[in-house]
Motif scaffolding. Structure first.
Motif, PDB file in Angstrom:
ATOM      1  N   VAL A   1       0.841  -1.207   0.000  1.00  0.00           N
ATOM      2  CA  VAL A   1       0.000   0.000   0.000  1.00  0.00           C
ATOM      3  C   VAL A   1       0.868   1.246   0.000  1.00  0.00           C
ATOM      4  CG1 VAL A   1      -1.606   1.361   1.398  1.00  0.00           C
ATOM      5  CG2 VAL A   1      -2.025  -1.074   1.057  1.00  0.00           C
ATOM      6  N   ALA A   2       1.870   1.277   0.870  1.00  0.00           N
ATOM      7  CA  ALA A   2       2.743   2.445   0.953  1.00  0.00           C
ATOM      8  C   ALA A   2       3.456   2.696  -0.370  1.00  0.00           C
ATOM      9  CB  ALA A   2       3.765   2.259   2.083  1.00  0.00           C
TER      10      ALA A   2
ATOM     11  N   VAL B   1       3.989   5.535  -5.701  1.00  0.00           N
ATOM     12  CA  VAL B   1       4.033   5.568  -7.168  1.00  0.00           C
ATOM     13  C   VAL B   1       3.073   6.626  -7.699  1.00  0.00           C
ATOM     14  CG1 VAL B   1       3.494   4.270  -9.267  1.00  0.00           C
ATOM     15  CG2 VAL B   1       4.797   3.179  -7.432  1.00  0.00           C
ATOM     16  N   GLY B   2       1.855   6.654  -7.148  1.00  0.00           N
ATOM     17  CA  GLY B   2       0.887   7.653  -7.605  1.00  0.00           C
ATOM     18  C   GLY B   2       1.338   9.069  -7.349  1.00  0.00           C
ATOM     19  N   LEU B   3       1.920   9.318  -6.167  1.00  0.00           N
ATOM     20  CA  LEU B   3       2.337  10.676  -5.814  1.00  0.00           C
ATOM     21  C   LEU B   3       3.643  11.082  -6.477  1.00  0.00           C
ATOM     22  CD1 LEU B   3       1.431  10.671  -2.016  1.00  0.00           C
ATOM     23  CD2 LEU B   3       0.127  11.653  -3.911  1.00  0.00           C
ATOM     24  N   SER B   4       4.390  10.117  -6.982  1.00  0.00           N
ATOM     25  CA  SER B   4       5.678  10.426  -7.595  1.00  0.00           C
ATOM     26  C   SER B   4       5.553  11.238  -8.881  1.00  0.00           C
ATOM     27  CB  SER B   4       6.449   9.131  -7.888  1.00  0.00           C
ATOM     28  OG  SER B   4       5.834   8.390  -8.923  1.00  0.00           O
ATOM     29  N   HIS B   5       4.350  11.345  -9.430  1.00  0.00           N
ATOM     30  CA  HIS B   5       4.161  12.186 -10.622  1.00  0.00           C
ATOM     31  C   HIS B   5       4.404  13.659 -10.315  1.00  0.00           C
ATOM     32  CE1 HIS B   5       1.790   8.543 -11.818  1.00  0.00           C
ATOM     33  NE2 HIS B   5       2.476   8.746 -12.920  1.00  0.00           N
TER      34      HIS B   5
ATOM     35  N   PRO C   1      -2.316   2.329   7.899  1.00  0.00           N
ATOM     36  CA  PRO C   1      -0.880   2.432   8.212  1.00  0.00           C
ATOM     37  C   PRO C   1      -0.010   2.570   6.967  1.00  0.00           C
ATOM     38  CG  PRO C   1      -1.896   0.765   9.592  1.00  0.00           C
ATOM     39  CD  PRO C   1      -2.941   1.175   8.587  1.00  0.00           C
ATOM     40  N   GLY C   2      -0.331   1.829   5.900  1.00  0.00           N
ATOM     41  CA  GLY C   2       0.426   1.971   4.663  1.00  0.00           C
ATOM     42  C   GLY C   2       0.292   3.358   4.065  1.00  0.00           C
ATOM     43  N   LEU C   3      -0.908   3.923   4.130  1.00  0.00           N
ATOM     44  CA  LEU C   3      -1.121   5.273   3.605  1.00  0.00           C
ATOM     45  C   LEU C   3      -0.369   6.311   4.436  1.00  0.00           C
ATOM     46  CD1 LEU C   3      -4.945   5.128   2.740  1.00  0.00           C
ATOM     47  CD2 LEU C   3      -3.010   4.991   1.153  1.00  0.00           C
ATOM     48  N   ILE C   4      -0.322   6.107   5.751  1.00  0.00           N
ATOM     49  CA  ILE C   4       0.456   7.014   6.600  1.00  0.00           C
ATOM     50  C   ILE C   4       1.934   6.958   6.231  1.00  0.00           C
ATOM     51  CG2 ILE C   4       1.343   7.317   8.944  1.00  0.00           C
ATOM     52  CD1 ILE C   4      -1.280   8.562   8.818  1.00  0.00           C
TER      53      ILE C   4
ATOM     54  N   ALA D   1       6.042   1.216  12.841  1.00  0.00           N
ATOM     55  CA  ALA D   1       6.441   1.290  11.431  1.00  0.00           C
ATOM     56  C   ALA D   1       6.170   2.667  10.848  1.00  0.00           C
ATOM     57  CB  ALA D   1       5.706   0.214  10.633  1.00  0.00           C
ATOM     58  N   MET D   2       4.994   3.219  11.133  1.00  0.00           N
ATOM     59  CA  MET D   2       4.646   4.543  10.622  1.00  0.00           C
ATOM     60  C   MET D   2       5.642   5.590  11.110  1.00  0.00           C
ATOM     61  SD  MET D   2       0.633   3.795  11.398  1.00  0.00           S
ATOM     62  CE  MET D   2       0.205   5.428  11.960  1.00  0.00           C
ATOM     63  N   ALA D   3       5.986   5.510  12.387  1.00  0.00           N
ATOM     64  CA  ALA D   3       6.911   6.486  12.962  1.00  0.00           C
ATOM     65  C   ALA D   3       8.284   6.393  12.322  1.00  0.00           C
ATOM     66  CB  ALA D   3       7.010   6.265  14.473  1.00  0.00           C
TER      67      ALA D   3
END
Length: 603
Positions: free
Chosen positions: A134-135, A140-144, A161-164, A311-313
């Motif tokens: 997910v992370a 990948v989407g935001l890398s544009h 958690p993956g999105l965070i 993990a998020m931290a």
């Protein structure tokens, strides 16, 4: 030492141990902020690709880069009830953005798997690994690099958690999380649990079990018990990344749509094109994380967050330890009784005052850092405000919800349900683990008994059905850690172990795997480190060895030290690695870290 002193002390030591990593992270974020809006650095060819398919109304705005462009990362699929409501969100978000002179685009989608569907199945072996997927998919989407702010659409266990983690990697961008809300109440959780136990006993058949489950999980929205998905939503408010009181509003309601619109407007107000720039990195810091841990304990939340918060931290350069959780738990009172810690579901909890009420009580007790940045502005007091609709159908905040409306569901800080939150760190010659005791009777917080050792859930079921477990027993299920098979939840064992406990036996679970976020009345020492695959002492146990699990003293002991002189017992694990896509995840098994470091594989 007062509660406030403990909160300050734990925060300070987190800050001190994280100093180097956090400094590197913030330096990276500052460099990205100094570069300015991403679209300004793209070539004409880059830009034309970015909006070739855009609505004609949006193209001019996207081309000039004068107004903010909002990225949408969505976990939508229509199989899972929690994520099905997101189907209509992108168009609502785009319309809302246009109404304030901005644009919005779906930047990418991320997978959303359901532990409820895969519970006890081979697919569950991919569940924890999916957090990293997910992370990476969101990254990948935001890398544009064409977005000025991001809204994240996700609810369930590994997805948030993956999105965070992705939001932290792009911490120079503002980020607002948009919940979908819980399904309306169906069959009472206590009745569902009774039918599950009756099925385990053989009293009812599969037809009655399925009828019960379908009455429980019956509509769009999250499951209504307080498991990992709903704990995620609580955390988003305590971390200041979601609008106050938004977590437990049902899907497809006027309030749900109004909160979504307000969240989008807010995400566009806090970009670096305006006067109130609030990037994610300025919100997600040591104080926010401590507030999140307080919220986890005060509400009796999921033990899965002893993995996820760590993990998020780490992605944001902050190092948490399980001792931090345990120390905060010791001084944080339990203020919520939501199933499995009580009979109420999250809809009842929301109606009784919900998270704004709990936040208000914790502020009264001096247990939260008040001086934190949030997407709503400066100060955690924003999260004591309850949303209401005005005459125009717009959501407004400003109604404090500080007095519990049902004292059986939400307690006051002066008269809590328990004096501590119930997350206990366990240490001893077996290693380190954790136990959630908020739903476990006090007389069961310490169990000493012979062990029965298993390497998979199916063998436990066989032993239960044959009557071999009708005795005082600590059921050991090992080779369930991150490296062994992805650390699946072992929630399917709960009905069987509950039956044994109800017969009067002393029963506990000891495992290097996970228990569900809905873990309940059976004491379970979980997340054992080192895991069996790393040669941990759990791999030296044999049937009949005496083990003591003591949450009161924080002990996890093999009573005979000679056990530790035995060779490690290693079974054939080949069956864990093939089928259901598990063969594609060999690199994760090789690189993943231990549970007490967040079981993270991307750092």
């Amino acid at each position: 030492m007062t509660c406030q002193d403990t909160i300050s002390r734990v925060t300070d030591r987190i800050r001190e141990r994280s100093e180097s990593g956090r400094a590197k992270y913030l330096a990276k974020i500052d460099r990205a902020i100094e570069q300015g809006p991403g679209r300004a650095h793209l070539t004409c060819g880059n830009l034309s690709h970015a909006f070739a398919a855009a609505n004609p109304l949006d193209k001019e705005a996207l081309a000039t880069a004068k107004t903010p462009n909002l990225g949408i990362i969505t976990a939508y699929n229509d199989m899972l009830s929690a994520h099905q409501p997101y189907e209509t969100y992108p168009e609502l978000i785009r319309e809302t953005a246009r109404s304030v002179g901005a644009t919005a685009q779906v930047a990418g989608a991320v997978p959303a798997m359901c532990d409820g569907v895969t519970q006890g199945q081979a697919g569950m072996d991919l569940s924890l690994y999916s957090r990293e997927v997910v992370a990476m998919a969101a990254a990948v989407g935001l890398s544009h690099n064409v977005f000025d702010s991001v809204v994240f659409l996700g609810v369930c266990d590994k997805i948030v958690p993956g999105l965070i983690m992705a939001a932290a990697a792009f911490g120079h961008l503002p980020a607002v999380f948009l919940p979908a809300g819980p399904m309306t109440s169906g069959l009472a959780n206590a009745e569902k649990a009774r039918v599950r136990q009756d099925f385990a006993k053989g009293i009812v058949g599969r037809e009655e079990l399925l009828k019960s489950e379908m009455a429980s999980y019956h509509a769009p929205g999250t499951c209504t018990f307080y498991g990992t998905a709903n704990t995620n939503q609580m955390l988003m408010e305590f971390l200041g990344l979601q609008m106050s009181g938004s977590s437990f509003v049902n899907p497809n309601t006027e309030m749900r749509a109004a909160i979504t619109k307000a969240s989008v407007e807010r995400a566009l107000q806090i970009t670096n094109k305006g006067d109130e720039f609030i990037p994610f990195a300025r919100i997600f810091d040591e104080k926010a994380l401590v507030n999140g841990i307080v919220g986890l304990n005060a509400t009796g939340g999921s033990t899965n967050h002893l993995l996820h918060l760590v993990a998020m931290a780490r992605v944001a350069g902050i190092e948490l330890t399980w001792q931090d959780f345990s120390d905060i738990s010791a001084i944080t009172p339990l203020l919520a009784r939501v199933y499995p810690n009580g009979l109420a579901d999250v809809n009842h909890f929301h109606a009784a005052g919900g998270l704004p009420c709990v936040v208000g009580q914790l502020i009264k007790g001096g247990l939260l850092h008040e001086d934190v940045q949030t997407v709503m502005g400066e100060g955690i007091e924003h999260y004591t405000k309850e949303p209401k609709l005005d005459e125009q159908g717009r959501v407004r905040w400003g109604w404090d919800s500080n007095v519990p409306l049902d004292p059986k569901i939400i307690a006051t800080i002066d008269q809590p349900f328990q004096k501590s939150g119930g997350i206990k760190t366990l240490k001893g010659n077996i290693g380190e683990g954790v136990m959630k005791v908020s739903a476990v009777a006090a007389e069961r917080h310490s169990i000493e008994a012979p062990v029965a050792v298993f390497h998979n859930q199916d063998d436990v079921k066989t032993a239960f059905q044959s009557g071999d477990l009708n005795k005082d027993v600590i059921v050991v299920v090992r080779y369930q850690g991150p490296k062994a098979n992805g650390m699946p939840e072992l929630h399917n064992l709960t009905p069987m172990l509950s039956v044994l406990q109800d017969k009067g036996f002393k029963v506990a679970l000891l495992t290097d795997g996970r228990m569900s976020g809905a873990s309940g009345k059976v004491p379970a020492a979980i997340h054992i480190c080192p895991e069996a695959c790393d040669g941990g002492a759990i791999a030296q146990l044999q049937d009949g060895d005496i083990v003591r699990i003591d949450a009161n003293e924080g002990k996890l002991e093999i009573l005979d030290p000679k056990v530790l002189e035995r060779p490690v017992i290693t079974p054939d694990l080949a069956a864990n690695y093939d089928g259901m896509g598990r063969d594609l995840f060999s690199s994760f098994r090789k690189s993943i870290g231990p549970a007490n470091k967040g079981a993270i594989s991307s750092l």
